[in-house]
Scaffold this motif. Sequence first.
Motif, PDB file in Angstrom:
ATOM      1  N   ASP A   1      30.350  44.119  73.015  1.00 31.65           N
ATOM      2  CA  ASP A   1      30.884  43.876  74.350  1.00 31.65           C
ATOM      3  C   ASP A   1      32.333  44.342  74.342  1.00 31.65           C
ATOM      4  N   ALA A   2      32.634  45.287  75.222  1.00 36.92           N
ATOM      5  CA  ALA A   2      33.976  45.868  75.273  1.00 36.92           C
ATOM      6  C   ALA A   2      34.438  45.960  76.715  1.00 36.92           C
ATOM      7  N   LEU A   3      35.732  46.099  76.878  1.00 33.77           N
ATOM      8  CA  LEU A   3      36.281  46.323  78.210  1.00 33.77           C
ATOM      9  C   LEU A   3      35.699  47.606  78.782  1.00 33.77           C
TER      10      LEU A   3
ATOM     11  N   ASP B   1      36.506  50.394  79.812  1.00 33.37           N
ATOM     12  CA  ASP B   1      37.632  51.310  79.732  1.00 33.37           C
ATOM     13  C   ASP B   1      37.085  52.681  79.340  1.00 33.37           C
ATOM     14  N   PRO B   2      37.625  53.767  79.866  1.00 34.60           N
ATOM     15  CA  PRO B   2      37.108  55.091  79.527  1.00 34.60           C
ATOM     16  C   PRO B   2      37.096  55.388  78.029  1.00 34.60           C
ATOM     17  N   GLN B   3      37.944  54.730  77.250  1.00 30.71           N
ATOM     18  CA  GLN B   3      38.011  54.994  75.813  1.00 30.71           C
ATOM     19  C   GLN B   3      37.099  54.108  74.967  1.00 30.71           C
ATOM     20  N   SER B   4      36.544  53.061  75.535  1.00 29.46           N
ATOM     21  CA  SER B   4      35.746  52.116  74.740  1.00 29.46           C
ATOM     22  C   SER B   4      34.550  52.778  74.060  1.00 29.46           C
ATOM     23  N   LEU B   5      33.771  53.514  74.797  1.00 27.67           N
ATOM     24  CA  LEU B   5      32.589  54.165  74.226  1.00 27.67           C
ATOM     25  C   LEU B   5      32.990  55.187  73.169  1.00 27.67           C
ATOM     26  N   ALA B   6      34.021  55.963  73.455  1.00 24.76           N
ATOM     27  CA  ALA B   6      34.488  56.971  72.497  1.00 24.76           C
ATOM     28  C   ALA B   6      34.998  56.316  71.212  1.00 24.76           C
ATOM     29  N   ARG B   7      35.690  55.196  71.328  1.00 22.51           N
ATOM     30  CA  ARG B   7      36.200  54.500  70.135  1.00 22.51           C
ATOM     31  C   ARG B   7      35.057  53.981  69.263  1.00 22.51           C
ATOM     32  N   VAL B   8      34.042  53.418  69.897  1.00 25.57           N
ATOM     33  CA  VAL B   8      32.903  52.904  69.130  1.00 25.57           C
ATOM     34  C   VAL B   8      32.162  54.057  68.455  1.00 25.57           C
TER      35      VAL B   8
ATOM     36  N   THR C   1      23.322  53.312  73.315  1.00 21.39           N
ATOM     37  CA  THR C   1      23.253  53.154  74.766  1.00 21.39           C
ATOM     38  C   THR C   1      24.467  52.369  75.234  1.00 21.39           C
ATOM     39  N   ALA C   2      24.793  52.554  76.499  1.00 24.64           N
ATOM     40  CA  ALA C   2      25.905  51.809  77.085  1.00 24.64           C
ATOM     41  C   ALA C   2      25.562  51.495  78.537  1.00 24.64           C
ATOM     42  N   ALA C   3      25.946  50.311  78.965  1.00 23.53           N
ATOM     43  CA  ALA C   3      25.759  49.897  80.359  1.00 23.53           C
ATOM     44  C   ALA C   3      27.016  49.163  80.801  1.00 23.53           C
ATOM     45  N   ARG C   4      27.427  49.417  82.013  1.00 24.03           N
ATOM     46  CA  ARG C   4      28.632  48.803  82.562  1.00 24.03           C
ATOM     47  C   ARG C   4      28.241  47.677  83.515  1.00 24.03           C
ATOM     48  N   ASP C   5      28.951  46.573  83.415  1.00 22.09           N
ATOM     49  CA  ASP C   5      28.742  45.430  84.305  1.00 22.09           C
ATOM     50  C   ASP C   5      30.114  44.883  84.677  1.00 22.09           C
TER      51      ASP C   5
ATOM     52  N   GLY D   1      34.653  44.405  65.446  1.00 16.71           N
ATOM     53  CA  GLY D   1      35.187  43.255  66.159  1.00 16.71           C
ATOM     54  C   GLY D   1      36.705  43.249  66.233  1.00 16.71           C
ATOM     55  N   GLU D   2      37.352  43.986  65.344  1.00 15.16           N
ATOM     56  CA  GLU D   2      38.812  44.078  65.327  1.00 15.16           C
ATOM     57  C   GLU D   2      39.330  45.241  66.176  1.00 15.16           C
ATOM     58  N   ALA D   3      38.430  46.073  66.681  1.00 15.34           N
ATOM     59  CA  ALA D   3      38.832  47.278  67.422  1.00 15.34           C
ATOM     60  C   ALA D   3      39.445  46.932  68.776  1.00 15.34           C
ATOM     61  N   VAL D   4      40.332  47.787  69.211  1.00 14.09           N
ATOM     62  CA  VAL D   4      40.968  47.640  70.519  1.00 14.09           C
ATOM     63  C   VAL D   4      39.894  47.653  71.597  1.00 14.09           C
ATOM     64  N   ALA D   5      39.990  46.757  72.554  1.00 13.00           N
ATOM     65  CA  ALA D   5      39.111  46.651  73.720  1.00 13.00           C
ATOM     66  C   ALA D   5      37.753  46.001  73.416  1.00 13.00           C
ATOM     67  N   VAL D   6      37.460  45.680  72.153  1.00 12.89           N
ATOM     68  CA  VAL D   6      36.194  45.029  71.814  1.00 12.89           C
ATOM     69  C   VAL D   6      36.370  43.519  71.892  1.00 12.89           C
ATOM     70  N   ALA D   7      35.497  42.876  72.666  1.00 16.96           N
ATOM     71  CA  ALA D   7      35.568  41.419  72.845  1.00 16.96           C
ATOM     72  C   ALA D   7      34.638  40.683  71.880  1.00 16.96           C
ATOM     73  N   ALA D   8      33.464  41.267  71.591  1.00 18.73           N
ATOM     74  CA  ALA D   8      32.494  40.591  70.723  1.00 18.73           C
ATOM     75  C   ALA D   8      31.532  41.611  70.123  1.00 18.73           C
ATOM     76  N   VAL D   9      31.023  41.267  68.937  1.00 20.45           N
ATOM     77  CA  VAL D   9      30.029  42.110  68.263  1.00 20.45           C
ATOM     78  C   VAL D   9      28.930  41.198  67.731  1.00 20.45           C
ATOM     79  N   GLU D  10      27.693  41.565  68.016  1.00 19.82           N
ATOM     80  CA  GLU D  10      26.529  40.884  67.448  1.00 19.82           C
ATOM     81  C   GLU D  10      25.803  41.883  66.569  1.00 19.82           C
ATOM     82  N   LEU D  11      25.247  41.407  65.477  1.00 19.85           N
ATOM     83  CA  LEU D  11      24.506  42.272  64.560  1.00 19.85           C
ATOM     84  C   LEU D  11      23.113  41.693  64.372  1.00 19.85           C
ATOM     85  N   GLU D  12      22.113  42.542  64.524  1.00 23.26           N
ATOM     86  CA  GLU D  12      20.722  42.122  64.330  1.00 23.26           C
ATOM     87  C   GLU D  12      20.066  43.091  63.369  1.00 23.26           C
ATOM     88  N   GLU D  13      19.344  42.551  62.391  1.00 15.31           N
ATOM     89  CA  GLU D  13      18.589  43.387  61.468  1.00 15.31           C
ATOM     90  C   GLU D  13      17.131  43.360  61.905  1.00 15.31           C
TER      91      GLU D  13
END
Length: 81
Positions: free
Chosen positions: A7-9, A11-18, A33-37, A63-75
């Motif tokens: 979950d990220a802001l 922002d135009p750079q969020s997808l590129a940063r990830v 994939t990415a979806a904006r809400d 999770g430490e990246a700029v503009a990232v609010a939360a990260v979930e990991l599923e195996e």
Amino acid sequence: MHLFRIDALADPQSLARVAGFFAQRSIIPSAMTAARDRGWMRIEVAVAGLASHQASMIAAKLGEAVAVAAVELEETMELAA
């Protein structure tokens, strides 16, 4: 297969940063994939072939990246090709 839900802001750079985060580590995602809400973006990245500890480290760093609010990991189970 590991699925990162980020979950990220919206922002135009969020997808590129990830995407760049994985590229810098020479990791090619199986799917992305990415979806904006409203003011947020949900980015999902599926990666095959990672060890569990490696995936956990990546999730923590994301999770430490700029503009990232939360990260979930599923195996998940990897399907045979």
